[in-house]
Design a protein around this motif. Structure first.
Motif, short mmCIF file in Angstrom:
data_model
loop_
_atom_site.label_atom_id
_atom_site.label_comp_id
_atom_site.label_asym_id
_atom_site.label_seq_id
_atom_site.Cartn_x
_atom_site.Cartn_y
_atom_site.Cartn_z
N ALA A 144 0.81 -1.32 0.10
CA ALA A 144 0.08 -0.05 -0.06
C ALA A 144 0.77 1.31 -0.11
O ALA A 144 0.45 2.10 -0.71
N TYR A 145 2.04 1.28 0.65
CA TYR A 145 2.96 2.44 1.04
C TYR A 145 3.37 2.63 -0.43
O TYR A 145 3.52 3.83 -0.96
N ALA A 184 1.67 6.55 -7.08
CA ALA A 184 0.51 7.56 -7.45
C ALA A 184 0.89 8.82 -7.25
O ALA A 184 0.55 9.94 -7.87
N THR A 185 1.47 9.22 -5.81
CA THR A 185 1.89 10.64 -5.31
C THR A 185 2.85 11.09 -6.62
O THR A 185 2.64 12.40 -6.95
N SER A 191 2.68 5.22 -13.36
CA SER A 191 1.78 4.02 -13.24
C SER A 191 2.95 2.80 -13.87
O SER A 191 3.80 3.10 -14.73
N MET A 210 2.54 1.71 -3.58
CA MET A 210 1.41 1.99 -4.62
C MET A 210 1.10 3.57 -4.44
O MET A 210 0.89 4.49 -5.28
N ASP A 211 1.00 3.87 -2.96
CA ASP A 211 0.65 5.42 -2.65
C ASP A 211 1.69 6.41 -3.26
O ASP A 211 1.43 7.35 -3.69
N GLU A 212 2.95 5.94 -2.82
CA GLU A 212 4.27 6.43 -3.47
C GLU A 212 4.19 7.00 -4.88
O GLU A 212 4.43 8.05 -5.28
#
Ligand SMILES: NC(=O)c1ccc[n+]([C@@H]2O[C@H](COP(=O)([O-])OP(=O)(O)OC[C@H]3O[C@@H](n4cnc5c(N)ncnc54)[C@H](OP(=O)(O)O)[C@@H]3O)[C@@H](O)[C@H]2O)c1
Length: 263
Positions: free
Chosen positions: A72-73, A79-80, A84, A75-77
Motif C-alpha cells: 500500500a505504501y 501514485a503521488t 503507473s 503504490m501510494d508513493e
C-alpha cells in the motif's frame, strides 16, 4: 527482443545483484524506473550512474518489504509521483542465515512478507493499469530451487515453488489482456546473495560450470517474458537439472535434497 514504446518499470531489490542489473537493462531500453529496496544510498548511487547515460525519469523508494503495509505504501508513493507501472520485476529475496528451527518468529514472518506477500500483492496492485493499457510484463524471480529436491533451506525452496506455480497460473489468467508473466528460475548466480546468507566460502567451492553472471540471467528473463514464455531457467545446465530433477522418484529426490553444498 527490445520493446519499442517507453514504459515504467518497478523493480524490487534493485540495490544489488539481479535487481540492479534489471535497472541497467531496462534503462538502456529507454524505460522509466522506480527502484525499491531498503538501502536508499545504493539506489541513489545506481540512479546517478544511469542518469549519466540515459535521460528518462528514475525514482528511488526506500521500503522494507517485510512491513505488512509495504505494498500500500509503495503504490501510494507511485501514485503521488504520478507514475503507473507497466513492467514489474518482483526480485527482492534472500535466505536467512539461521536454520528454520533457530529463527525468531520475526525472521520467519519477514521472509514470508518479502518473498510471498509482497510478490503476490504487487502483482495484484499493478494489474488494473496493465489491463487498461492491454499491455504489461511481470517477472517474478523464483529459483532453480523450485525444481530441485526439497533441501534443508526449509522455507526457501517452498517459497520459490509458490512463486513458480503462482506465476504460471497468473500468466494463464492475464494473457488475454496482453499481459505476460514469467517465473525466472536462476541457478547459482554471482550476486551478494551468498554473502548475505553468510555462506560465501562454501559457495566459492561450487564448480564454475554451475554459475551464471547476473547480466546473462536478467537478459534471459526479459527475452522470455517478451516471448510469452511462462517459465525461464537460464542456461543449458540449469535446464537439464530442472528437467531431470522433476522426473526422479520422490524418494530419490528426498535423499538428494539432504546433500546441500551450502551446509
Ligand atoms: N544469486 C543466486 O544464486 C540466486 C539464485 C536463484 C534465485 N535467486 C533470487 O534472486 C533474487 C535476487 O537476489 P540476488 O541474487 O540479486 O541477491 P542480492 O544481491 O543479495 O540482492 C537481494 C536484493 O533484495 C533486497 N531485499 C532483501 N530484503 C529486503 C526487504 N526486506 N525489503 C526490500 N528489499 C529487500 C536487497 O535490498 P536491501 O538489502 O537494500 O533492502 C537486495 O537489493 C532473490 O529473489 C533470490 O532468491 C538468487
Amino acid at each position: 527482443m527490445v520493446t519499442t514504446a517507453q514504459h515504467t518499470a518497478l523493480i524490487t531489490g534493485a540495490s544489488s545483484g539481479l535487481g540492479a542489473e534489471y535497472a541497467r537493462l531496462l534503462a538502456a531500453e529507454g524505460h522509466q524506473l522506480v527502484l525499491v529496496a531498503r538501502r536508499l544510498d545504493r539506489l541513489e548511487a545506481l540512479i546517478s550512474e544511469l542518469q549519466q547515460k540515459y535521460p528518462q525519469r528514475m525514482e528511488a523508494i526506500s521500503c522494507d518489504l517485510a512491513d505488512a503495509g509495504a505494498t500500500a505504501y509503495l503504490m501510494d508513493e507511485i501514485a503521488t509521483r504520478e507514475l503507473s507501472i507497466d513492467i514489474l520485476i518482483n526480485n527482492a529475496g534472500y535466505s536467512p542465515k539461521e536454520s528454520f528451527s533457530q529463527q525468531t518468529p520475526q525472521v520467519v514472518q519477514a521472509q514470508l512478507h518479502v518473498m510471498i506477500n509482497a510478490v503476490t500483492e504487487l502483482c495484484h496492485a499493478v494489474l488494473p493499469n496493465m489491463t487498461e493499457k492491454q499491455w504489461g510484463r511481470i517477472i517474478n524471480v523464483s529459483s532453480l530451487a523450485a525444481f530441485a529436491p526439497p533441501g534443508r533451506g526449509t522455507m526457501y525452496s517452498a517459497i520459490k515453488q509458490y512463486v513458480l506455480a503462482f506465476s504460471q497460473s497468473l500468466d494463464m489468467d492475464v494473457r488475454r489482456d496482453g499481459i505476460r508473466v514469467t517465473a525466472l528460475c536462476p541457478g547459482f548466480t554471482h550476486t551478494e546473495f551468498h554473502e548475505v546468507m553468510d555462506v560465501a566460502d562454501k559457495a566459492s567451492k561450487i564448480p564454475a560450470a554451475f554459475w551464471s553472471d547476473a547480466p546473462f540471467v536478467v537478459s534471459a528473463g526479459w527475452r522470455a517474458v517478451n516471448a510469452g514464455q511462462a517459465v525461464c531457467t537460464p542456461g543449458m545446465l540449469n535446464n537439464v537439472i530442472a528437467v531431470v530433477s522433476k522426473r526422479l522418484p520422490e524418494r530419490v529426490r528426498y535423499h538428494m535434497g539432504r546433500v546441500n553444498p551450502l551446509e
